[in-house]
Design a protein around this motif. Structure first.
Motif, PDB file in Angstrom:
ATOM      1  N   TYR A  30       0.821  -1.207   0.000  1.00 12.13           N
ATOM      2  CA  TYR A  30       0.000   0.000   0.000  1.00 12.13           C
ATOM      3  C   TYR A  30       0.861   1.266   0.000  1.00 12.13           C
ATOM      4  O   TYR A  30       0.506   2.283  -0.598  1.00 12.13           O
ATOM      5  N   GLY A  31       2.033   1.205   0.653  1.00 10.15           N
ATOM      6  CA  GLY A  31       2.849   2.407   0.785  1.00 10.15           C
ATOM      7  C   GLY A  31       4.053   2.495  -0.131  1.00 10.15           C
ATOM      8  O   GLY A  31       4.602   3.589  -0.329  1.00 10.15           O
ATOM      9  N   GLU A  36      11.066   4.983  -2.060  1.00  8.05           N
ATOM     10  CA  GLU A  36      11.990   3.904  -2.372  1.00  8.05           C
ATOM     11  C   GLU A  36      12.118   2.979  -1.153  1.00  8.05           C
ATOM     12  O   GLU A  36      11.964   3.427  -0.015  1.00  8.05           O
ATOM     13  N   PRO A  37      12.412   1.708  -1.388  1.00 11.61           N
ATOM     14  CA  PRO A  37      12.371   0.723  -0.303  1.00 11.61           C
ATOM     15  C   PRO A  37      13.236   1.045   0.910  1.00 11.61           C
ATOM     16  O   PRO A  37      12.780   0.938   2.054  1.00 11.61           O
ATOM     17  N   LEU A  38      14.501   1.408   0.708  1.00 13.59           N
ATOM     18  CA  LEU A  38      15.384   1.639   1.849  1.00 13.59           C
ATOM     19  C   LEU A  38      14.961   2.856   2.661  1.00 13.59           C
ATOM     20  O   LEU A  38      15.024   2.840   3.895  1.00 13.59           O
ATOM     21  N   TYR A  39      14.523   3.913   1.989  1.00 20.22           N
ATOM     22  CA  TYR A  39      14.033   5.082   2.719  1.00 20.22           C
ATOM     23  C   TYR A  39      12.737   4.741   3.461  1.00 20.22           C
ATOM     24  O   TYR A  39      12.526   5.168   4.599  1.00 20.22           O
ATOM     25  N   ARG A 210       7.092  10.669  -1.397  1.00 19.46           N
ATOM     26  CA  ARG A 210       5.861  11.452  -1.557  1.00 19.46           C
ATOM     27  C   ARG A 210       5.043  11.268  -0.276  1.00 19.46           C
ATOM     28  O   ARG A 210       4.537  10.189  -0.002  1.00 19.46           O
ATOM     29  N   TRP A 211       4.913  12.344   0.479  1.00 19.42           N
ATOM     30  CA  TRP A 211       4.268  12.270   1.798  1.00 19.42           C
ATOM     31  C   TRP A 211       2.751  12.337   1.664  1.00 19.42           C
ATOM     32  O   TRP A 211       2.099  13.274   2.097  1.00 19.42           O
ATOM     33  N   THR A 212       2.182  11.331   1.039  1.00 21.94           N
ATOM     34  CA  THR A 212       0.741  11.265   0.838  1.00 21.94           C
ATOM     35  C   THR A 212       0.068  10.637   2.056  1.00 21.94           C
ATOM     36  O   THR A 212       0.721   9.973   2.870  1.00 21.94           O
ATOM     37  N   PRO A 213      -1.241  10.805   2.196  1.00 28.88           N
ATOM     38  CA  PRO A 213      -1.946  10.140   3.303  1.00 28.88           C
ATOM     39  C   PRO A 213      -1.782   8.621   3.258  1.00 28.88           C
ATOM     40  O   PRO A 213      -1.678   7.976   4.307  1.00 28.88           O
ATOM     41  N   GLN A 214      -1.745   8.056   2.053  1.00 28.92           N
ATOM     42  CA  GLN A 214      -1.576   6.609   1.933  1.00 28.92           C
ATOM     43  C   GLN A 214      -0.209   6.177   2.462  1.00 28.92           C
ATOM     44  O   GLN A 214      -0.089   5.155   3.148  1.00 28.92           O
ATOM     45  N   SER A 218       0.396   3.833   5.726  1.00 26.77           N
ATOM     46  CA  SER A 218       1.180   2.608   5.588  1.00 26.77           C
ATOM     47  C   SER A 218       2.324   2.574   6.594  1.00 26.77           C
ATOM     48  O   SER A 218       2.553   1.556   7.267  1.00 26.77           O
ATOM     49  N   GLU A 219       3.053   3.688   6.719  1.00 28.75           N
ATOM     50  CA  GLU A 219       4.170   3.759   7.662  1.00 28.75           C
ATOM     51  C   GLU A 219       3.688   3.594   9.101  1.00 28.75           C
ATOM     52  O   GLU A 219       4.332   2.920   9.916  1.00 28.75           O
ATOM     53  N   LEU A 220       2.567   4.197   9.415  1.00 31.94           N
ATOM     54  CA  LEU A 220       2.031   4.103  10.779  1.00 31.94           C
ATOM     55  C   LEU A 220       1.706   2.658  11.127  1.00 31.94           C
ATOM     56  O   LEU A 220       2.071   2.171  12.210  1.00 31.94           O
TER      57      LEU A 220
END
Length: 315
Positions: A30-31, A36-39, A210-214, A218-220
């Motif tokens: 989803y995120g 990029e994967p490492l970031y 890209r600091w989108t809501p999605q 996902s990070e949360l």
């Protein structure tokens, strides 16, 4: 009655772990389009480490006097290397179905490690159950294999890198078993993994986020739900059960991922997936009963009913 309550509690722990851990495949997918994967992983593990450090401080959990090197090594393998392999394979186009099939080899790899190190008697029933688990996963994901456009040598190599990290990380942790509190385990392992991910990202990636809501959602979930919730339960299981039995629970992860993908991604389970789910569940039950019998044969007095002996510390 007490034994029944322990078994019920253990079963619920396994069920919750499998459900949350399986959601990680959906949450990661989803995120990933937004970083990029490492970031992505550096942010995830960094946030997890900060949250856990606050919890450890507020709850006044005791920090261990030693064993940090074992936590760092197992954390980089169990979280860092595993996540890099899986996330880069997905990022480069491998479908979750193919990734799940590769990771499904983990119980066999851990079982081989345990059998070699402990000189455990090999039971045919255990072997058949492990093979049955792989067959169940294959049945579950074979449609994804048919339609995959990301089955390249590089992506397969990343998938096996994730498999190697997960298997060796779990086995190493249970061999050394520092005995720290699960929150401390997670804090040290996530923090060390975050540092490695950040260094790798600065060297190999461009820093596109890209600091989108999605992406934030996902990070949360990956930071709190998976890295804290699921891995804390995994530490609990690894401290009370053998490495190969804990590894067998990972056969159930594709089931959880498939069921969660239904409402989140609109992917309805097919008849073949339901059949695969059933084969996986039966394989886990058979393997656990077989491994429990093996433990009792080796040392009946040392293994309580309903438990298996954890892998000893041979440091």
């Amino acid at each position: 009655m007490a034994g029944g309550n322990r078994n019920l509690k253990a079963s619920l722990t396994v069920l919750v772990f499998i459900t949350i851990y399986g959601s990680g495949f959906v949450g990661g997918r989803y995120g990933l389009p937004y970083a990029e994967p490492l970031y992505y992983l550096a942010i995830r593990f960094g946030a997890t480490a900060v949250i856990l450090f606050v919890l450890v401080t507020c709850l006044k959990v005791a920090w261990p006097r030693s064993g940090y090197i074992h936590l760092v090594i197992s954390g980089i393998l169990l979280q860092g290397v595993f996540s890099v392999g899986v996330f880069y394979a997905l990022y480069r186009g491998m479908t979750p179905a193919v990734s799940a099939l590769i990771i499904a080899l983990q119980p066999i790899l851990v079982w081989l490690m345990v059998s070699v190190v402990t000189a455990r008697k090999v039971r045919l029933l255990s072997v058949l159950a492990l093979i049955g688990g792989v067959v169940g996963v294959a049945i579950t994901v074979y449609r994804g294999l048919e339609s995959s456009s990301g089955l390249t040598p590089t992506n397969v190599a990343f998938g096996f890198l994730g498999l190697l990290g997960l298997s060796t990380g779990q086995f190493y942790f249970q061999m050394k078993n520092p005995g720290a509190h699960p929150l401390v385990n997670g804090c040290v392992q996530s923090g060390s993994s975050a540092v490695v991910m950040l260094v790798g990202a600065l060297i190999f990636e461009k820093g596109v986020i890209r600091w989108t809501p999605q992406f934030l959602l996902s990070e949360l979930w990956m930071s709190v739900g998976v890295s804290i919730g699921a891995l804390s339960l995994l530490f609990v299981l690894m401290r009370s059960e053998s490495a190969d039995r804990v590894a067998s629970y990972f056969y159930g992860v594709p089931i959880a991922a498939g069921l969660i993908a239904w409402p989140v991604l609109g992917q309805r389970p097919t008849v073949s997936e339901i059949v695969g789910f059933a084969v996986i569940v039966v394989s886990i039950i058979v393997f656990n009963r077989s491994s429990r019998t093996t433990d009792a044969e080796q040392d009946p007095a040392a293994v309580p009913a309903g438990k298996s002996a954890p892998v000893p510390d041979r440091s």
